[in-house]
Design an enzyme around this catalytic site. Structure first.
Site, PDB file in Angstrom:
ATOM      1  CE  LYS A 121      11.939  24.382   9.928  1.00  0.00           C
ATOM      2  NZ  LYS A 121      11.107  23.254   9.559  1.00  0.00           N
ATOM      3  CE  LYS A 144       8.208  25.717   8.282  1.00  0.00           C
ATOM      4  NZ  LYS A 144       7.449  24.588   7.709  1.00  0.00           N
ATOM      5  CD  GLU A 179      10.756  20.087  11.288  1.00  0.00           C
ATOM      6  OE1 GLU A 179      10.508  20.326  10.095  1.00  0.00           O
ATOM      7  OE2 GLU A 179      11.867  20.300  11.806  1.00  0.00           O
ATOM      8  N   GLY A 225      20.794  14.429   6.720  1.00  0.00           N
ATOM      9  CA  GLY A 225      19.553  13.663   6.742  1.00  0.00           C
ATOM     10  C   GLY A 225      18.795  13.917   5.452  1.00  0.00           C
TER      11      GLY A 225
END
Ligand SMILES: NC(=O)c1ccc[n+]([C@@H]2O[C@H](COP(=O)([O-])OP(=O)(O)OC[C@H]3O[C@@H](n4cnc5c(N)ncnc54)[C@H](O)[C@@H]3O)[C@@H](O)[C@H]2O)c1
Ligand SMILES: N[C@@H](CCO)C(=O)O
Ligand code: NA
Length: 336
Positions: free
Chosen positions: A123, A223, A208, A9
């Site tokens: 993540k 994060k 996202e 992507g």
């Protein structure tokens, strides 16, 4: 060095663009970095002599499916590519799933089992099972790097582990999500409404796959969990974070804050063992008052005292910069 890109992507294509642009630089200073396979949810393109990266990007942009790559495209799962294609490193850049960490968790563990080093921007697994990943990488004696997973291009994880090595990090406070910072900046500086600013962020390729992760503060929460575990020696998961997003922040609220000499930012912080994500009033002249997709992190350390880093926290090329630095680190570790 041979590379498999899993996920094609915004970031996967960014990595392909950067490896194409830096081809001469890499061959002159290191060796050829060849991409021998690229996968997405449709399948894969595989060529042990190295894929044509511009062609791969064109096929993906035109048909949305990498399996349409001429002659080398096929319907095969990422797991089977990881198991059967010879390569040194897997770059894992599928969507971050903050509930299960999949499919990235399986991709990463399968890479380790097949003696492949891993670089990721994802993540999910890092926020859910960091310790397990580190232990498995050690068990299979492979290198696992994830600079891109926090703050994108902004050096933070490797900075703390390498340049600030020996320091005890007492607290971290910062803006770690580019999408919400972009939205807040556009609302504040141009009076843009929330939806229009979010749409622009999506077009920039910084949001996202599921943008509610950005808006509701879950991306920032992931994060600070990664930072707590990777550079502060904690053992936290996303469930340990008190999280509030920016949905309630309006251009009027920003205007009122400005009148009092403040702005409003989505701040993630780790202090005294607590992990918190919430919109906070920030003095206009604070080093935290960075704009658009910029991220900022303020470290408090025992030896170096305060350290502040600023950089682009999101974006295909910016994030690919962090991935490239991790790939070069792996090259230097295995080929020298
Ligand atoms: N966009 C950014 O600026 C940025 C910055 C840092 C980190 N990240 C992280 O990088 C990762 C990728 O982000 P993106 O913006 O490229 O997302 P994206 O939605 O643009 O792309 C995701 C890609 O993964 C593919 N995919 C989904 N399931 C798959 C599977 N099972 N096997 C193989 N491929 C699969 C999709 O086909 C798509 O090509 C995410 O984890 C994100 O959190 C993004
Ligand atoms: N959606 C994330 C990408 C970088 O992790 C952000 O906006 O910061
Ligand atoms: Na980073």
């Amino acid at each position: 060095m041979d590379i498999i890109i899993v996920g094609f992507g915004a970031i996967g294509k960014g990595v392909a663009k950067v490896l194409h642009e830096k081809k001469e630089y890499l061959e002159k200073n290191y060796e050829e970095f060849r991409v021998v396979a690229i996968t997405d949810s449709s399948g894969a393109a595989v060529d042990e002599n190295g894929l044509d990266l511009l062609k791969a990007i064109e096929v993906k942009e035109k048909t949305r499916k990498i399996k349409n790559y001429p002659e080398k495209g096929k319907e095969i799962s990422s797991i089977d590519v990881i198991r059967n294609v010879e390569a040194d490193v897997v770059v894992e850049v599928t969507p971050s799933n903050l509930e299960t960490g999949e499919p990235a968790k399986t991709h990463i563990l399968e890479s380790f089992k097949n003696k492949k080093h891993v670089v990721t921007a994802n993540k999910g697994p890092l926020a859910l099972c960091y310790k397990e990943l580190i232990e498995e990488a050690k068990k299979y004696n492979v290198i696992f790097r994830h600079e891109a997973s926090v703050g994108g291009a902004m050096p933070i994880i490797n900075l703390a582990k390498e340049t600030l090595a020996g320091n005890k990090i007492l607290s971290i406070k910062g803006i770690l999500n580019g999408t919400t910072n972009y939205i807040l900046t556009k609302m504040e500086k141009e009076g843009l409404d929330f939806e229009t600013a979010l749409k622009e962020a999506k077009e920039l390729g910084i949001a996202e796959t599921d943008p509610t992760q950005d808006i509701e503060g879950l991306d920032t929460a992931a994060k600070i969990v990664i930072l707590a575990n990777s550079i502060m020696g904690m053992n936290k998961t996303i469930k340990d974070v008190k999280v509030k997003g920016i949905k309630r922040i309006t251009p009027e609220a920003l205007f009122l804050a400005n009148k009092r000499g403040y702005t409003i930012k989505l701040i993630g912080q780790i202090k005294d063992g607590y992990l918190i994500v919430e919109p906070m009033l920030v003095p206009i002249d604070s080093p935290l008052n960075v704009k658009r997709t910029l991220n900022v992190a303020m470290f408090e350390t025992d030896l170096a005292k305060e350290v502040v880093v600023v950089g682009r926290g999101a974006g295909p090329i910016e994030t690919a910069s962090a991935i490239l630095s991790d790939l070069i680190h792996i090259y230097n570790s295995i080929k020298k």
